[in-house]
Design a protein around this motif. Structure first.
Motif, short mmCIF file in Angstrom:
data_model
loop_
_atom_site.label_atom_id
_atom_site.label_comp_id
_atom_site.label_asym_id
_atom_site.label_seq_id
_atom_site.Cartn_x
_atom_site.Cartn_y
_atom_site.Cartn_z
N HIS A 18 -8.08 -4.77 -0.86
CA HIS A 18 -7.13 -4.62 0.45
C HIS A 18 -6.21 -3.32 0.32
CE1 HIS A 18 -4.99 -6.46 4.02
NE2 HIS A 18 -3.99 -5.74 3.10
N GLU A 19 -5.62 -3.48 -0.86
CA GLU A 19 -4.38 -2.07 -0.90
C GLU A 19 -5.19 -0.83 -0.92
OE1 GLU A 19 -1.72 -3.23 -0.18
OE2 GLU A 19 -2.13 -5.31 -0.38
N GLU A 76 -3.66 -4.05 9.60
CA GLU A 76 -4.02 -5.19 8.49
C GLU A 76 -5.34 -6.05 8.74
OE1 GLU A 76 -2.42 -5.41 5.98
OE2 GLU A 76 -0.40 -4.51 6.37
N TYR A 95 -3.85 -11.10 9.66
CA TYR A 95 -4.66 -10.70 8.72
C TYR A 95 -6.07 -11.51 8.83
CZ TYR A 95 -0.93 -8.57 6.11
OH TYR A 95 -0.01 -7.58 6.07
N GLU A 149 0.66 -1.22 -0.04
CA GLU A 149 0.14 0.02 -0.14
C GLU A 149 0.86 1.24 0.08
OE1 GLU A 149 0.40 -2.24 2.26
OE2 GLU A 149 0.48 -1.44 4.45
N HIS A 195 -6.28 0.33 2.22
CA HIS A 195 -4.97 1.09 3.14
C HIS A 195 -4.75 2.55 3.11
CE1 HIS A 195 -3.20 -2.20 5.20
NE2 HIS A 195 -2.63 -3.09 4.18
#
Ligand SMILES: [Zn+2]
Length: 678
Positions: free
Chosen positions: A359-360, A393, A464, A330, A363
């Motif tokens: 997900h990224e 995370e 995670y 990220e 971030h």
């Protein structure tokens, strides 16, 4: 441009920075105390005289100190030129101009890489180091206590030195994060932290870099780093890109993707969000049209989830190659995500990596904008503390899976199957008996690099996946306690949302998380998270799944997502039957303590040769497990171990077992509501 970074400004703990500030504050406090002396001496003529003398002395020192102070307060501006035209040879050349003065100049090579949560800067790949000033070569030496620190002897009279260095990118395929393989014949990723040095004594926010990058002829590029100009008229058709002056923080946070086959897809306007995709072939860039629609929907859904954004514009830098390391990293205004060459065009590959970009992207809000105070360091040498990664995370992982479903990158059924695999995997992690979730974060800097063998007993970066289960549980509690009026989306609005800003850091602690949760719905959140972080099971935390109206159940049929996962990792997952995970060539990657294979004496690193006397293949093992369910004969596994062969007998008759989520009709279906597009 101004980059207010509140969190960083509040946290001043770098050895270099505090040393510098310490001496400056000392000077200023002396000046203040001298001024006070001046006022109190006005009572008598004698005292007046004295005070005049003192005043003159003080004024002299004030001017001197002010001059010294303002001189030392001028943060340096460096120029950096990167020649990436040899990217296919996997070598990058850099030239820097660094302000300096006579004596020892201490330079750092970035060690703690943001987002990687570990001191894994690839200092071993730094080569060709040479320092010069006025045409003379300068002496330099690594610090004896820290290989990331370099001391250069600067001769009298010099105000600037030149530094030449090469970065040796892995020549053969190497896994890992940004220091893993990053260049092919057709494309490359340039992470600025790998090709630069920076001077000691300043925060990364304070040092300015004026960067220029040259890329191979006919290659295109994408980056979030603001550009001043790009000219394609270089000799040999190379393109030279000049960037706007940027703080070191922004530079390191803004990698460049470049390649011959590079496609730009606009996903949103105002602010601009685009995908800059480089691939090893032109064909890899042409997925079905609906794929772009899902990613457009991802941007829309994420902005609805958080209610505001914290980037000027955002670039998904997406690499499609079988010859680069595969991971996602990220950044505030971009991400560096890398998958197989066929990662966009192959249906199974697309499902396997469906939650990577969500997900990224999450971030940008959770990790970059809101960041644990313990992870907010002023430079790249100060150690980071990973204890709040279950938020950084864990929450990101949960929200990533939610947005994957909401944007249609996975169907609700596929998202549930994926969640079932997460739950089942954690439910077969006996290592939780000795290591709690908190310790997986505390030890993260090492666990990121731990092998897959013994993973279920050692535990890995479980924060995670366990974060997904725990934050689902928190979401369910909010919905239950508020009788459906509030959700975790409300927490995200309050914690990560308005107002819209450019990149900035707002730090938080455990208490802040608890306090904001309590503002959404009063509950014993401190007790809830303390229990989640310190319990030893047994079994995975399934309160969220069960509270959302579903149960984990096993049958002999692998779900679509189980097949996707096995295909991606080239693994056979016998974790839920005989407690064995193996590679498709028979190499055993892990055995689960307390389950039949481990009880029989099999361990990771051994190799399965034959099953019931029949040469091993994936099908032979599956058929033997199936047949065993209706037979009383033991399962016989011929195993090779350090050049010796041995047959192990497993008294197992449970058949193949794969996890699913099945509906619990006694409860409302909150999970489907969570996965529904907003
Ligand atoms: Zn992450």
């Amino acid at each position: 441009m101004n980059f207010p970074r509140r969190g960083i400004a509040e946290d001043d703990s770098s050895a270099g920075a505090s040393l510098y500030h310490g001496s400056r504050w000392l000077l200023e406090s002396k000046i203040l105390s001298n001024k006070r002396k001046l006022v109190s001496s006005r009572k008598g003529a004698l005292k007046m005289k004295l005070s005049r003398i003192l005043g003159v002395v003080c004024a002299f020192f004030f001017i001197l100190f002010s001059a010294l102070s303002s001189w030392s307060a001028t943060a340096p501006t460096l120029t950096i030129f990167i020649d990436a035209t040899s990217a296919p040879r996997k070598i990058f050349h850099a030239k820097l101009k660094i302000p300096a003065s006579a004596g020892d100049l201490t330079l750092y090579y970035p060690k703690w890489i943001p987002g990687e949560h570990a001191p894994d800067g690839p200092v071993i790949d730094l080569a060709g180091l040479k320092f010069t000033a006025s045409g003379k070569t300068l002496k330099w030496r690594h610090d004896l206590l820290d290989n990331f620190t370099i001391h250069v002897e600067v001769p009298a009279g010099e105000t600037e030195i030149n530094a030449d260095l090469d970065f040796l990118s892995p020549a053969t395929l190497e896994a890992g994060f940004s220091a893993g393989s990053s260049a092919t014949d057709k494309m490359a990723l340039i992470s600025w932290n790998q090709v630069l040095l920076y001077p000691k004594g300043w925060k990364a926010d304070e040092i300015t870099y004026v960067a220029t990058l040259k890329i191979p002829s006919n290659w295109k590029f994408g980056t979030a780093l603001p550009i001043a100009s790009a000219t394609a008229d270089q000799p040999n058709g190379e393109t030279q890109i000049r960037f706007q002056p940027a703080p070191l923080t922004t530079l390191v946070d803004s990698p460049v993707i470049t390649g011959e086959f590079l496609k730009v897809v606009k996903l949103a306007e105002n602010p601009l969000v685009e995908m800059d995709i480089a691939a090893d072939s032109a064909a890899a860039l042409e997925p079905p049209e609906e794929v772009w629609d899902h990613y457009k929907s991802l941007v829309e859904q994420a902005n609805r989830l958080f209610g505001a954004h914290h980037y000027r514009d955002y670039h998904f830098l997406y690499s499609l190659s079988d010859h680069v390391a595969h991971f996602g990293l990220e950044h505030h205004e971009s991400d560096d995500s890398r998958v197989d060459e066929r990662g966009l065009i192959d249906d199974m590959a697309r499902k396997s990596e469906a939650s990577l970009l969500p997900h990224e992207y999450v971030h940008s809000w959770n990790g970059k904008y809101r960041r644990p105070a313990d992870l907010t360091t002023p430079d790249y040498q100060q150690p980071m503390q990973d204890d709040l990664l279950w938020v950084y995370e864990g929450l990101t992982n949960y929200l990533g899976t939610v947005l994957t479903a909401r944007s249609g990158l996975l169907t609700p059924e596929e998202a549930r199957e994926d969640l079932a695999l997460t739950a089942a995997d954690l439910d077969h992690t006996p290592g939780r008996a000795w290591r709690d979730l908190q310790d997986t974060t505390d030890a993260a800097a090492e666990l990121y690099f731990s092998p897959r063998s013994w993973e279920s007993w050692r535990r890995s970066t479980d924060f995670y996946d366990e974060g997904t289960l725990d934050w689902l549980w928190a979401d369910v509690i909010i919905r239950q306690q508020s009788k459906g009026k509030k959700t975790l989306d409300d927490f995200c609005h309050l914690f990560h949302g308005a107002p819209n800003t450019g990149p900035m850091v707002k730090t938080y602690t455990f208490d802040d998380v608890v306090n904001v949760l309590n503002q959404i719905v009063p509950y014993d959140w401190r007790g809830f998270w303390t229990e989640r972080l310190t319990n030893h099971g047994p079994g995975a935390p399934l309160g969220g799944i069960e509270g959302s109206g579903w149960k984990v159940a096993y049958d002999e049929f692998p779900s679509e997502m189980a097949r996707v996962e096995e295909g991606r990792d080239r693994l056979i997952d016998g974790a839920y039957s005989i407690g064995l995970k193996l590679h498709e060539d028979g190499t055993i990657t892990d055995t689960i303590e307390g389950m039949p294979a481990a009880i029989a004496g099999i361990g990771p690193g051994m190799k399965l040769i034959a099953v019931n006397g029949h040469k091993f293949s994936v099908e032979v093992l599956r058929e033997a497990l199936k047949a065993g369910a209706t037979s009383t004969a033991p399962l016989e596994l011929l195993v090779e171990n350090t050049d010796y062969y041995k047959t192990y007998k497993l008294d197992y008759h449970g058949g193949e077992r794969y996890p699913h989520l099945v509906r619990d009709e006694s409860k409302p279906d909150l999970l489907s509501m969570i996965y529904q597009a907003k």
